[in-house]
Design a protein around this motif. Structure first.
Motif, PDB file in Angstrom:
ATOM      1  N   ALA A 169       8.301 -36.602  -2.189  1.00 29.24           N
ATOM      2  CA  ALA A 169       9.559 -35.795  -2.543  1.00 29.24           C
ATOM      3  C   ALA A 169       9.482 -34.362  -2.843  1.00 29.24           C
ATOM      4  O   ALA A 169       8.329 -33.848  -3.257  1.00 29.24           O
ATOM      5  N   GLN A 170      10.375 -33.563  -2.907  1.00 30.71           N
ATOM      6  CA  GLN A 170      10.400 -32.123  -3.188  1.00 30.71           C
ATOM      7  C   GLN A 170      10.184 -32.256  -4.746  1.00 30.71           C
ATOM      8  O   GLN A 170      10.646 -32.934  -5.579  1.00 30.71           O
ATOM      9  N   SER A 171       9.346 -31.322  -5.133  1.00 28.53           N
ATOM     10  CA  SER A 171       8.952 -31.436  -6.691  1.00 28.53           C
ATOM     11  C   SER A 171      10.337 -30.685  -7.492  1.00 28.53           C
ATOM     12  O   SER A 171      10.429 -30.898  -8.550  1.00 28.53           O
ATOM     13  N   ASN A 172      11.291 -30.075  -6.629  1.00 28.69           N
ATOM     14  CA  ASN A 172      12.436 -29.589  -7.517  1.00 28.69           C
ATOM     15  C   ASN A 172      13.793 -30.123  -6.402  1.00 28.69           C
ATOM     16  O   ASN A 172      13.974 -29.501  -5.212  1.00 28.69           O
ATOM     17  N   ALA A 173      14.630 -31.023  -6.866  1.00 26.52           N
ATOM     18  CA  ALA A 173      15.389 -31.681  -5.979  1.00 26.52           C
ATOM     19  C   ALA A 173      16.524 -30.632  -5.849  1.00 26.52           C
ATOM     20  O   ALA A 173      17.184 -31.045  -4.671  1.00 26.52           O
ATOM     21  N   THR A 174      16.760 -29.687  -6.636  1.00 25.85           N
ATOM     22  CA  THR A 174      17.925 -28.821  -6.314  1.00 25.85           C
ATOM     23  C   THR A 174      17.518 -27.466  -5.796  1.00 25.85           C
ATOM     24  O   THR A 174      18.328 -26.640  -5.414  1.00 25.85           O
ATOM     25  N   ALA A 175      16.230 -26.884  -5.528  1.00 24.68           N
ATOM     26  CA  ALA A 175      15.925 -25.945  -5.095  1.00 24.68           C
ATOM     27  C   ALA A 175      14.934 -26.193  -3.801  1.00 24.68           C
ATOM     28  O   ALA A 175      13.687 -26.507  -4.412  1.00 24.68           O
ATOM     29  N   ILE A 183       4.764 -17.335   5.121  1.00 23.58           N
ATOM     30  CA  ILE A 183       4.242 -15.803   4.674  1.00 23.58           C
ATOM     31  C   ILE A 183       4.416 -14.843   5.714  1.00 23.58           C
ATOM     32  O   ILE A 183       3.969 -15.181   6.721  1.00 23.58           O
ATOM     33  N   GLY A 184       4.891 -13.626   5.663  1.00 26.34           N
ATOM     34  CA  GLY A 184       4.661 -12.838   6.640  1.00 26.34           C
ATOM     35  C   GLY A 184       5.286 -11.252   6.455  1.00 26.34           C
ATOM     36  O   GLY A 184       5.486 -10.952   5.369  1.00 26.34           O
ATOM     37  N   SER A 185       5.047 -10.237   7.397  1.00 28.18           N
ATOM     38  CA  SER A 185       5.286  -8.959   7.368  1.00 28.18           C
ATOM     39  C   SER A 185       5.438  -8.513   8.672  1.00 28.18           C
ATOM     40  O   SER A 185       5.362  -9.082   9.603  1.00 28.18           O
ATOM     41  N   GLU A 186       6.371  -7.188   8.612  1.00 23.51           N
ATOM     42  CA  GLU A 186       6.586  -6.466   9.803  1.00 23.51           C
ATOM     43  C   GLU A 186       6.367  -5.151   9.550  1.00 23.51           C
ATOM     44  O   GLU A 186       6.633  -4.442   8.451  1.00 23.51           O
ATOM     45  N   ASP A 187       5.546  -4.349  10.424  1.00 21.35           N
ATOM     46  CA  ASP A 187       5.098  -2.981  10.313  1.00 21.35           C
ATOM     47  C   ASP A 187       6.302  -2.345  10.651  1.00 21.35           C
ATOM     48  O   ASP A 187       6.735  -2.106  12.029  1.00 21.35           O
ATOM     49  N   LEU A 188       6.993  -1.531   9.830  1.00 14.28           N
ATOM     50  CA  LEU A 188       8.209  -0.592  10.277  1.00 14.28           C
ATOM     51  C   LEU A 188       7.700   0.752  10.367  1.00 14.28           C
ATOM     52  O   LEU A 188       8.512   1.688  10.628  1.00 14.28           O
ATOM     53  N   GLY A 189       6.605   1.127  10.471  1.00  9.56           N
ATOM     54  CA  GLY A 189       6.222   2.596  10.911  1.00  9.56           C
ATOM     55  C   GLY A 189       6.066   3.343   9.500  1.00  9.56           C
ATOM     56  O   GLY A 189       6.702   3.076   8.489  1.00  9.56           O
ATOM     57  N   GLY A 190       5.335   4.557   9.475  1.00 15.64           N
ATOM     58  CA  GLY A 190       5.294   5.485   8.473  1.00 15.64           C
ATOM     59  C   GLY A 190       4.514   4.920   7.040  1.00 15.64           C
ATOM     60  O   GLY A 190       4.952   5.285   6.020  1.00 15.64           O
ATOM     61  N   GLY A 191       3.870   3.874   7.215  1.00 13.47           N
ATOM     62  CA  GLY A 191       3.333   3.365   6.296  1.00 13.47           C
ATOM     63  C   GLY A 191       4.015   2.044   5.313  1.00 13.47           C
ATOM     64  O   GLY A 191       3.547   1.909   4.400  1.00 13.47           O
ATOM     65  N   LEU A 192       5.261   1.904   5.895  1.00 13.74           N
ATOM     66  CA  LEU A 192       6.211   1.057   5.310  1.00 13.74           C
ATOM     67  C   LEU A 192       6.241  -0.423   6.066  1.00 13.74           C
ATOM     68  O   LEU A 192       5.982  -0.474   7.382  1.00 13.74           O
ATOM     69  N   SER A 193       6.248  -1.430   5.278  1.00 17.38           N
ATOM     70  CA  SER A 193       6.107  -2.785   5.826  1.00 17.38           C
ATOM     71  C   SER A 193       7.481  -3.472   4.979  1.00 17.38           C
ATOM     72  O   SER A 193       7.371  -3.367   3.848  1.00 17.38           O
ATOM     73  N   ALA A 194       7.895  -4.383   5.880  1.00 21.28           N
ATOM     74  CA  ALA A 194       8.740  -5.564   5.296  1.00 21.28           C
ATOM     75  C   ALA A 194       7.960  -6.600   5.214  1.00 21.28           C
ATOM     76  O   ALA A 194       7.225  -7.168   5.830  1.00 21.28           O
ATOM     77  N   VAL A 195       8.156  -7.248   4.045  1.00 21.37           N
ATOM     78  CA  VAL A 195       7.406  -8.600   3.609  1.00 21.37           C
ATOM     79  C   VAL A 195       8.360  -9.650   3.010  1.00 21.37           C
ATOM     80  O   VAL A 195       9.295  -9.586   2.689  1.00 21.37           O
ATOM     81  N   PHE A 196       7.854 -11.026   3.487  1.00 19.12           N
ATOM     82  CA  PHE A 196       8.786 -12.124   2.707  1.00 19.12           C
ATOM     83  C   PHE A 196       7.719 -13.203   2.255  1.00 19.12           C
ATOM     84  O   PHE A 196       6.632 -13.295   2.989  1.00 19.12           O
ATOM     85  N   ASN A 197       8.063 -14.100   1.631  1.00 19.92           N
ATOM     86  CA  ASN A 197       7.669 -15.412   1.213  1.00 19.92           C
ATOM     87  C   ASN A 197       8.528 -16.449   1.005  1.00 19.92           C
ATOM     88  O   ASN A 197       9.544 -16.328   0.184  1.00 19.92           O
ATOM     89  N   LEU A 198       8.263 -17.784   1.696  1.00 15.68           N
ATOM     90  CA  LEU A 198       9.261 -18.806   1.230  1.00 15.68           C
ATOM     91  C   LEU A 198       8.034 -19.859   0.999  1.00 15.68           C
ATOM     92  O   LEU A 198       7.318 -20.314   1.863  1.00 15.68           O
ATOM     93  N   GLU A 199       8.165 -20.327  -0.158  1.00 14.21           N
ATOM     94  CA  GLU A 199       7.236 -21.480  -0.585  1.00 14.21           C
ATOM     95  C   GLU A 199       7.969 -22.641  -1.622  1.00 14.21           C
ATOM     96  O   GLU A 199       8.740 -22.273  -2.435  1.00 14.21           O
ATOM     97  N   MET A 200       7.833 -23.837  -1.004  1.00 16.60           N
ATOM     98  CA  MET A 200       8.162 -25.280  -1.715  1.00 16.60           C
ATOM     99  C   MET A 200       7.295 -26.138  -2.088  1.00 16.60           C
ATOM    100  O   MET A 200       6.195 -25.896  -1.736  1.00 16.60           O
ATOM    101  N   GLY A 201       7.380 -26.690  -3.232  1.00 16.99           N
ATOM    102  CA  GLY A 201       6.658 -27.687  -3.944  1.00 16.99           C
ATOM    103  C   GLY A 201       7.055 -28.823  -3.310  1.00 16.99           C
ATOM    104  O   GLY A 201       8.204 -29.194  -3.167  1.00 16.99           O
ATOM    105  N   TYR A 202       6.035 -29.866  -3.385  1.00 15.31           N
ATOM    106  CA  TYR A 202       6.463 -31.209  -3.116  1.00 15.31           C
ATOM    107  C   TYR A 202       5.147 -32.062  -3.735  1.00 15.31           C
ATOM    108  O   TYR A 202       4.234 -31.694  -4.228  1.00 15.31           O
ATOM    109  N   ALA A 203       5.507 -33.391  -4.062  1.00 18.30           N
ATOM    110  CA  ALA A 203       4.631 -34.267  -4.644  1.00 18.30           C
ATOM    111  C   ALA A 203       4.066 -35.107  -3.486  1.00 18.30           C
ATOM    112  O   ALA A 203       4.514 -35.884  -2.784  1.00 18.30           O
ATOM    113  N   LEU A 204       2.743 -34.881  -3.507  1.00 18.95           N
ATOM    114  CA  LEU A 204       1.918 -35.406  -2.278  1.00 18.95           C
ATOM    115  C   LEU A 204       2.023 -37.240  -2.492  1.00 18.95           C
ATOM    116  O   LEU A 204       2.030 -37.932  -1.583  1.00 18.95           O
TER     117      LEU A 204
END
Length: 347
Positions: A101-107, A76-97
């Motif tokens: 294995a991935q909790s979703n084999a196709t995504a 997860i992260g962000s970038e300050d673009l100035g003027g009170g504007l930020s870019a944000v992103f999030n990538l999250e995967m589930g797995y079976a401890l």
């Protein structure tokens, strides 16, 4: 029950505590550029009765990926673009401890894959993201895995929506508004959602959501929810919070029925590192005797800021030919009891 059961009951009561955090518990960052790697590693030892694999029905002892907080790895992260504007992103995967294995084999990033902008106007994100129900309902319904969204008509109370655009408004005196539209693209059908929530930092919180989904065959399903939570004054016995939620599902699918669900619960924190919760959850399928209900005693005891012991005692009852379940494929009219104890570490 077999010998495993009293052993788990003793451990569960000794460690009994609970934290009702949402499956998607997270918030997009703001500020300067940066990326954070985070995750959860959690597993549970489970004893479950009337476990059906589609052929046989019987008791089962299992080591499972935790239902209370699913194991995950995210960026997860962000970038300050100035003027009170930020870019944000999030990538999250589930797995079976328990298997790795991935909790979703196709995504790969099945729990979240989004990018967006945040500013004075609020936050707009696009991609695969948690629905507006998941955003706000964790204070009003159980969200520790053994919850109302396990009922077949109410999975959308905690779900991700692919190909979606989501808007979250600024906070106006404790009130926030959320909206989501999923394009579907001949995969899931079109989804439109709206939510409003009040949380001003006082003892009372309230929220409501509405969702409509038209599947690829043209059938429409509506889902509405409302809930409230109230924190009682602190006492020498600790802190107490009561909550309640109501959900209503109206599908148009042939042979389907309107269904309502109720969740009434109490969360008790006798110490700062201990939470105990008791919930009663019922599912009422209109026009049939095929209803379901369960009682859950759950808890969490924090060994440190990041590591905790989790435990659950659940008794699920199916009436008529209802086949709701927490494990297995379900069996008509069969009740199910669950005893679990597990370990969770957040990083």
């Amino acid at each position: 029950m077999k010998a495993f059961t009293p052993l788990c009951c003793a451990a569960a009561m000794a460690a009994c505590s609970f934290s009702a955090s949402a499956q998607s518990s997270r918030s997009l960052p703001s500020g300067n550029a940066g990326v954070t790697v985070y995750g959860v590693a959690a597993t549970e030892m489970v004893h479950v009765t009337n476990f059906s694999d589609g052929t046989h029905v019987g008791s089962s002892n299992r080591l499972e990926n935790s239902k209370v907080t699913a194991s995950r790895l995210g960026f997860i992260g962000s970038e300050d673009l100035g003027g009170g504007l930020s870019a944000v992103f999030n990538l999250e995967m589930g797995y079976a401890l328990d298997t790795g294995a991935q909790s979703n084999a196709t995504a790969t990033f099945n729990r979240s894959s989004l990018v967006g902008l945040r500013g004075g106007f609020g936050t707009v994100t696009v991609g695969r993201q948690w629905d507006v129900e998941d955003d706000i309902l964790s204070r009003y319904f159980i969200f520790g895995g053994y919850g109302v969204f396990q009922f077949s008509e109410f999975a959308a109370i905690s779900d991700t929506v692919i190909n979606s655009v989501k808007y979250v408004s600024p906070n106006y005196g404790g009130v926030t508004v959320r909206g989501l539209y999923g394009f579907g693209e001949r995969v899931t059908g079109r989804i439109a959602e709206l939510a409003v929530n009040y949380a001003a930092g006082g003892p009372l919180e309230m929220g409501a959501t509405y969702r409509t989904q038209k599947d690829i065959n043209g059938y429409n399903t509506q889902l509405a929810t409302v809930g409230a939570s109230y924190k009682l004054p602190s006492t020498t016995w600790g802190e107490w919070r009561v909550h309640g939620g109501y959900a209503w599902s109206k599908p148009q699918l042939p042979g389907s029925h309107r269904t309502a669900a109720y969740d009434v619960g109490l969360v008790w924190s006798p110490e700062s590192n201990t939470n105990i919760a008791l919930d009663y959850v019922a599912r009422d399928q209109k026009g049939t005797p095929d209803d379901s209900r369960f009682v859950r005693l759950g808890g969490e005891y924090f060994l440190s800021r990041r590591t905790s012991v989790i435990a659950n005692l659940i008794a699920l009852q199916n009436k008529g030919v209802a086949s709701q379940r927490f494990y297995g494929v379900g069996a008509a009219g069969e009740d199910q009891s669950v005893v679990s104890i597990g370990l969770r570490h957040a990083f």
